[in-house]
Write a protein that holds these residues in place. Sequence first.
Motif, PDB file in Angstrom:
ATOM      1  N   GLN A 163       0.758  -1.116   0.501  1.00  0.00           N
ATOM      2  CA  GLN A 163      -0.498   0.163   0.006  1.00  0.00           C
ATOM      3  C   GLN A 163       0.501   1.448   0.178  1.00  0.00           C
ATOM      4  O   GLN A 163       0.567   2.552  -0.987  1.00  0.00           O
ATOM      5  CB  GLN A 163      -0.956  -0.084   1.329  1.00  0.00           C
ATOM      6  N   SER A 164       1.460   1.133   0.505  1.00  0.00           N
ATOM      7  CA  SER A 164       2.966   2.296   0.689  1.00  0.00           C
ATOM      8  C   SER A 164       3.336   2.398  -0.788  1.00  0.00           C
ATOM      9  O   SER A 164       4.076   3.125  -0.881  1.00  0.00           O
ATOM     10  CB  SER A 164       3.935   2.379   1.822  1.00  0.00           C
ATOM     11  N   SER A 201       0.295   4.292  -2.613  1.00  0.00           N
ATOM     12  CA  SER A 201       0.541   5.619  -1.898  1.00  0.00           C
ATOM     13  C   SER A 201       1.609   6.650  -2.071  1.00  0.00           C
ATOM     14  O   SER A 201       1.295   7.503  -2.235  1.00  0.00           O
ATOM     15  CB  SER A 201      -0.566   5.534  -0.609  1.00  0.00           C
ATOM     16  N   ARG A 202       2.864   5.590  -1.947  1.00  0.00           N
ATOM     17  CA  ARG A 202       4.039   6.912  -1.577  1.00  0.00           C
ATOM     18  C   ARG A 202       3.639   7.449  -0.802  1.00  0.00           C
ATOM     19  O   ARG A 202       4.080   8.406  -0.175  1.00  0.00           O
ATOM     20  CB  ARG A 202       4.388   7.885  -1.846  1.00  0.00           C
ATOM     21  N   ILE A 203       3.358   7.053   0.645  1.00  0.00           N
ATOM     22  CA  ILE A 203       3.398   6.950   2.227  1.00  0.00           C
ATOM     23  C   ILE A 203       4.292   6.056   2.931  1.00  0.00           C
ATOM     24  O   ILE A 203       3.362   4.617   2.656  1.00  0.00           O
ATOM     25  CB  ILE A 203       1.665   7.149   2.443  1.00  0.00           C
ATOM     26  N   PRO A 204       4.403   6.239   3.858  1.00  0.00           N
ATOM     27  CA  PRO A 204       5.061   5.536   4.128  1.00  0.00           C
ATOM     28  C   PRO A 204       4.767   4.033   5.155  1.00  0.00           C
ATOM     29  O   PRO A 204       3.553   4.722   5.422  1.00  0.00           O
ATOM     30  CB  PRO A 204       6.748   6.077   5.408  1.00  0.00           C
ATOM     31  N   TYR A 205       4.859   3.326   5.190  1.00  0.00           N
ATOM     32  CA  TYR A 205       4.404   2.192   5.656  1.00  0.00           C
ATOM     33  C   TYR A 205       3.828   2.181   7.009  1.00  0.00           C
ATOM     34  O   TYR A 205       2.535   1.703   7.270  1.00  0.00           O
ATOM     35  CB  TYR A 205       4.994   0.911   5.067  1.00  0.00           C
ATOM     36  N   THR A 227       3.624   4.912   9.224  1.00  0.00           N
ATOM     37  CA  THR A 227       2.630   5.759   8.336  1.00  0.00           C
ATOM     38  C   THR A 227       0.639   5.443   8.853  1.00  0.00           C
ATOM     39  O   THR A 227      -0.162   5.404   9.442  1.00  0.00           O
ATOM     40  CB  THR A 227       2.630   7.172   7.704  1.00  0.00           C
ATOM     41  N   LEU A 228       0.921   4.623   7.357  1.00  0.00           N
ATOM     42  CA  LEU A 228       0.001   4.002   7.320  1.00  0.00           C
ATOM     43  C   LEU A 228      -0.695   3.286   8.195  1.00  0.00           C
ATOM     44  O   LEU A 228      -1.909   2.956   8.040  1.00  0.00           O
ATOM     45  CB  LEU A 228      -0.078   3.061   5.921  1.00  0.00           C
ATOM     46  N   LEU A 241      -2.072   5.274  10.752  1.00  0.00           N
ATOM     47  CA  LEU A 241      -3.620   6.056   9.785  1.00  0.00           C
ATOM     48  C   LEU A 241      -4.466   5.002  10.258  1.00  0.00           C
ATOM     49  O   LEU A 241      -5.733   5.634  10.967  1.00  0.00           O
ATOM     50  CB  LEU A 241      -3.233   6.202   8.472  1.00  0.00           C
TER      51      LEU A 241
END
Length: 72
Positions: free
Chosen positions: A41-42, A45-49, A51-52, A55
């Motif tokens: 998913q990271s 989405s280019r969001i650190p895992y 952080t995911l 969230l």
Amino acid sequence: MNEMRDEYDFSQARKNPYAKQLKKQITINLDIETIDYFKAQSSASRIPYQTLINLYLSDCVANNRQLKVSWQ
């Protein structure tokens, strides 16, 4: 290129009073499949895992989700 100054004046600086409340580092054991899922998913989405994961857990808290555990 931005160059750093040789000296900065922090004499009037204040510590962030909320810094300790923002995040707390812990150690947690997760299944490899769970980590792989959030890493995939990271990448998308280019969001650190991490952080995911935070969230997702924060969403559970905000929506007062209750766990339904069934042992087989």
